[in-house]
Scaffold this motif. Sequence first.
Motif: not given
Length: 159
Positions: A47-54, A59-66, A90-102
């Motif tokens: 369920t949900g989506r895997v989200h990647v920030d580059l 920008q690291f540990l913040k909201d990255c535009p890529i 650096a890549v930061q990833v989270f698994y948005d299992q419930d699909g709420n975008g955060k």
Amino acid sequence: MNHLPPAAPVRALLSRLGLAALPLLALGAGSPSGILHVAVDNVRARTGRVHVDLCTQAQFLKDCPIAADAPAHVGQATVTLTGLKPGRYAVQVFYDQDGNGKLDRALFGIPKEGVGFSNDAKIRLGPPKWEEAVFDYDGQERTIHLKLRYFIGPDAPKQ
């Protein structure tokens, strides 16, 4: 007001410098075309989506535009980022299992969903440092791998 086409000022400057024959592509006038695949292991559900920030260092540990995401698949999901310039990222990833975008968090900010970083940088009492997650990207198609870590739920470390 300047009515020259966008490349004309560059050509005029090159001509003045005696470099008129230098192709504009050598100056990087083309758009970036780099492709980075991020293979994310240890996805615990479909369920949900895997989200990647580059991220750059600033920008690291913040909201990255890529950023990009892909549907979750049990085991591994691959997220592809395109149009990238060479650089240090650096890549930061989270698994948005419930699909709420955060990234959902529990008490004291502990992630409820899986998180991970490039170089499989360790998450100890907080997120990793830039130096632990940074990698050089040369603009060529490339795949990096990392593993999600969970702090709550079935894949959380045993106490």
